[in-house]
Scaffold this active site. Sequence first.
Site, PDB file in Angstrom:
ATOM      1  N   TYR A   1      49.256 -58.502  -4.307  1.00 45.03           N
ATOM      2  CA  TYR A   1      48.886 -59.406  -3.212  1.00 45.03           C
ATOM      3  C   TYR A   1      47.721 -60.302  -3.621  1.00 45.03           C
ATOM      4  O   TYR A   1      47.756 -61.528  -3.425  1.00 45.03           O
ATOM      5  CB  TYR A   1      48.514 -58.579  -1.982  1.00 45.03           C
ATOM      6  CG  TYR A   1      48.131 -59.403  -0.780  1.00 45.03           C
ATOM      7  CD1 TYR A   1      49.105 -60.019   0.004  1.00 45.03           C
ATOM      8  CD2 TYR A   1      46.797 -59.561  -0.418  1.00 45.03           C
ATOM      9  CE1 TYR A   1      48.757 -60.774   1.113  1.00 45.03           C
ATOM     10  CE2 TYR A   1      46.434 -60.313   0.685  1.00 45.03           C
ATOM     11  CZ  TYR A   1      47.425 -60.906   1.450  1.00 45.03           C
ATOM     12  OH  TYR A   1      47.060 -61.665   2.536  1.00 45.03           O
TER      13      TYR A   1
ATOM     14  N   LYS B   1      47.768 -64.459  -4.049  1.00 42.25           N
ATOM     15  CA  LYS B   1      46.910 -65.355  -3.266  1.00 42.25           C
ATOM     16  C   LYS B   1      45.948 -66.140  -4.159  1.00 42.25           C
ATOM     17  O   LYS B   1      45.605 -67.292  -3.857  1.00 42.25           O
ATOM     18  CB  LYS B   1      46.153 -64.553  -2.211  1.00 42.25           C
ATOM     19  CG  LYS B   1      47.062 -63.950  -1.139  1.00 42.25           C
ATOM     20  CD  LYS B   1      47.887 -65.011  -0.418  1.00 42.25           C
ATOM     21  CE  LYS B   1      48.681 -64.436   0.734  1.00 42.25           C
ATOM     22  NZ  LYS B   1      49.455 -65.468   1.471  1.00 42.25           N
TER      23      LYS B   1
END
Length: 256
Positions: A162, A166
């Site tokens: 994750y 990002k």
Amino acid sequence: MTDVTSDLRLDGKTVWVTGAGKGLGRAMAVALSQAGADLAVTARTVGDLEQLAGELTVHGGKVLVLPGCVADSDAVRSTVGRITEGTGRLDAVINCAGVSPHFTRSERVTDEDWQQVLDVNLQGTFYCCREAGKVMLEQGSGSIVNVSSVHARTGFERIAAYAASKGGVEALTKALAVEWADRGVRVNALAPGYFHTDLSSGLLASRWGERIVDSTPLGRVGEAEELGGAAVFLASDASRYMTGTTITVDGGWTAW
């Protein structure tokens, strides 16, 4: 003299929101509708989108329901085509679709787990930027808002895929901002901290939740609607001199 209140209005503009069925995407779609925008909303569950569209009728704008997955480049291309066929233009995009299905020590992350997160969060964001960008570049105007995370720049345990996705979103945002600035298309990022959503509910209810709240100077987790104002600002003419910027909305989480 510029009328700031008028600049924040989105009347007559078409805004596409991905990940609009639930959580932060849904809250931002509501805020954009309240600001006068006509919306195109995308998520994988059509029922969520139809419920949202029904609730937004009170604001008077149009809502185009377009279910699909942003990780499918053909589907994204088709979606943008349907938006322009239905409205004739595309003024802003909020790329909010994202997943974080694993909270796992990095040495245990499988190839499949890693790829799933990058496919949606990073590749999906690029596909949406690319296809929306084609329309906006032809128009000579547009605002793209990519939803990142505080974890693009702040480390945390068990979210390697994750965080990497990002971080990639923020790098992509800066690259596109520089490339498209001279053709009237702005690209910025919005980096939320921790908010009450279905995606975060399990983590916040666990032993990690207390640690997260204790690390937030405002002393609480955010409510989804508290992100709406930042989305409206970045989508609107009020931010017309901003590109390549990341706005962080995190209750001070990264201020330590």
